[in-house]
Design a protein around this motif. Structure first.
Motif, PDB file in Angstrom:
ATOM      1  N   SER A  46       1.003   4.176  -3.043  1.00 23.99           N
ATOM      2  CA  SER A  46       0.788   5.608  -2.813  1.00 23.99           C
ATOM      3  C   SER A  46       2.009   6.422  -3.213  1.00 23.99           C
ATOM      4  O   SER A  46       1.888   7.490  -3.833  1.00 23.99           O
ATOM      5  N   ARG A  49       0.833  -1.206   0.000  1.00 26.74           N
ATOM      6  CA  ARG A  49       0.000   0.000   0.000  1.00 26.74           C
ATOM      7  C   ARG A  49       0.865   1.252   0.000  1.00 26.74           C
ATOM      8  O   ARG A  49       0.585   2.225  -0.715  1.00 26.74           O
ATOM      9  N   GLY A  96     -12.284   5.725  -2.495  1.00 23.32           N
ATOM     10  CA  GLY A  96     -11.355   6.836  -2.689  1.00 23.32           C
ATOM     11  C   GLY A  96     -11.424   7.883  -1.609  1.00 23.32           C
ATOM     12  O   GLY A  96     -10.521   8.718  -1.501  1.00 23.32           O
ATOM     13  N   ARG A  97     -12.468   7.850  -0.780  1.00 25.43           N
ATOM     14  CA  ARG A  97     -12.604   8.840   0.293  1.00 25.43           C
ATOM     15  C   ARG A  97     -12.029   8.342   1.613  1.00 25.43           C
ATOM     16  O   ARG A  97     -11.883   9.124   2.552  1.00 25.43           O
ATOM     17  N   LEU A 152      -9.207   5.442   3.741  1.00 18.75           N
ATOM     18  CA  LEU A 152      -8.052   4.573   3.629  1.00 18.75           C
ATOM     19  C   LEU A 152      -8.541   3.129   3.527  1.00 18.75           C
ATOM     20  O   LEU A 152      -9.314   2.682   4.383  1.00 18.75           O
ATOM     21  N   PRO A 153      -8.131   2.394   2.498  1.00 18.09           N
ATOM     22  CA  PRO A 153      -8.513   0.980   2.399  1.00 18.09           C
ATOM     23  C   PRO A 153      -7.673   0.164   3.369  1.00 18.09           C
ATOM     24  O   PRO A 153      -6.578  -0.282   3.059  1.00 18.09           O
ATOM     25  N   PRO A 179      -4.676   2.094  -5.088  1.00 13.89           N
ATOM     26  CA  PRO A 179      -5.490   3.276  -4.826  1.00 13.89           C
ATOM     27  C   PRO A 179      -6.745   3.293  -5.683  1.00 13.89           C
ATOM     28  O   PRO A 179      -6.692   3.123  -6.901  1.00 13.89           O
ATOM     29  N   ASN A 188     -11.045   1.778  10.390  1.00 16.36           N
ATOM     30  CA  ASN A 188     -12.261   1.681   9.593  1.00 16.36           C
ATOM     31  C   ASN A 188     -13.430   1.311  10.488  1.00 16.36           C
ATOM     32  O   ASN A 188     -13.246   0.859  11.624  1.00 16.36           O
ATOM     33  N   ARG A 212      -7.493   8.223   0.143  1.00 19.24           N
ATOM     34  CA  ARG A 212      -7.044   6.830   0.182  1.00 19.24           C
ATOM     35  C   ARG A 212      -5.570   6.664   0.538  1.00 19.24           C
ATOM     36  O   ARG A 212      -5.060   5.537   0.517  1.00 19.24           O
ATOM     37  N   HIS A 213      -4.873   7.761   0.818  1.00 19.24           N
ATOM     38  CA  HIS A 213      -3.454   7.678   1.134  1.00 19.24           C
ATOM     39  C   HIS A 213      -3.228   7.956   2.620  1.00 19.24           C
ATOM     40  O   HIS A 213      -3.948   8.749   3.233  1.00 19.24           O
ATOM     41  N   ALA A 251     -14.631   1.371   0.050  1.00 18.16           N
ATOM     42  CA  ALA A 251     -13.326   1.986  -0.218  1.00 18.16           C
ATOM     43  C   ALA A 251     -13.387   2.637  -1.587  1.00 18.16           C
ATOM     44  O   ALA A 251     -12.891   2.107  -2.586  1.00 18.16           O
TER      45      ALA A 251
END
Length: 258
Positions: A37, A33, A159-160, A162-163, A253, A143, A110-111, A157
């Motif tokens: 990023s 991950r 994009g808004r 963090l996955p 991402p 989460n 997401r970063h 998840a």
């Protein structure tokens, strides 16, 4: 609703890993991950020796956390470790999180930025719960999951948020236990009306949520405990064992975790 202020990009990116029995848990997923990023944002890679450095740093640590901070300008990574209180590892209801609403259109993204000032959190204080209007996105360190009528739900998840690596592991553990999991819009009213509310993070594991803005939340229950047991088994398993499950995939991402 205003967007949260942008992070200070010069402070770089980071990952926080659990160290359990001298082993960095989900190492490949975390570094994957971070690498995704770094490449997308800065066109930078990770130091080739970083996995070995992390493993070496984990030696002698039975239960701890390790922070890996990447300076994309120099492509250097710094490692910092500290012990974890056993009572904070898969904590019980007496250690349930106190949540505080933090409005933020578009979420944190997401970063995993090293600059965490946007969360407006003080040490030992409430955990921020990021909201996009009435929509729940994520907590400052985790989460979010809710349970209702035997089904777990967590924000997508998209994009808004963090996955999360622990999020992916919890979803896998739930489905292995035969629990239905849905990913999609989760409104604040649904969270307040849920039968169970819990957080997932890479150090605390599964953590009950006890309140939001002073309103009581139900915390953990039967489904939460099943997920916690499955995630803990996953983390304790020797990765070299033929019976060990594959590490939680590091989502690229924007990729939805399924």
């Amino acid at each position: 609703m205003a967007m949260l202020p942008p992070p200070d990009r010069s402070r770089g990116l980071f990952e926080t890993l659990l160290v359990l029995g001298e082993r960095p848990v989900e190492l490949e997923a975390h570094l994957g991950r971070l690498a995704n990023s770094a490449q997308e944002l800065f066109g930078a890679g990770l130091p080739a020796d970083l996995p070995d450095r992390v493993r070496e740093h984990a030696r002698g640590v039975e239960l701890g956390r390790m922070r890996v901070t990447l300076d994309p300008g120099s492509s250097k990574a710094t490692l910092e470790g500290e012990a974890v209180d056993p009572a904070a590892f898969f904590p019980g209801p007496e250690r349930a999180a106190t949540l505080r609403s933090l409005p933020g259109r578009g979420g944190l993204g997401r970063h995993k930025w090293a600059d965490r000032r946007r969360l407006q959190e003080a040490a030992g204080g409430p955990v921020s719960l990021v909201l996009d209007g009435d929509e729940v996105l994520e907590a400052g360190r985790a989460n979010v999951f809710v349970a209702h009528e035997g089904v777990l739900k967590t924000p997508a998840a998209d994009g808004r948020i963090l996955p999360g690596i622990a999020r992916a592991g919890a979803i896998a553990a739930a489905r292995e236990a035969g629990i239905e999991v849905t990913e999609g819009q989760l409104d604040r009213s649904e969270l307040l009306a849920a039968e169970e509310v819990f957080l997932t993070g890479s150090v605390r594991g599964v953590e009950p949520a006890g309140s939001l803005d002073g309103a009581s939340l139900p915390g953990a229950g039967a489904l939460s405990r099943q997920v916690a047991a499955g995630l803990l088994r996953r983390w304790r398993r020797d990765p070299s064992s033929d019976a060990a499950p594959a590490p939680a995939a590091a989502p690229r991402p924007g990729q939805l975790v399924r």
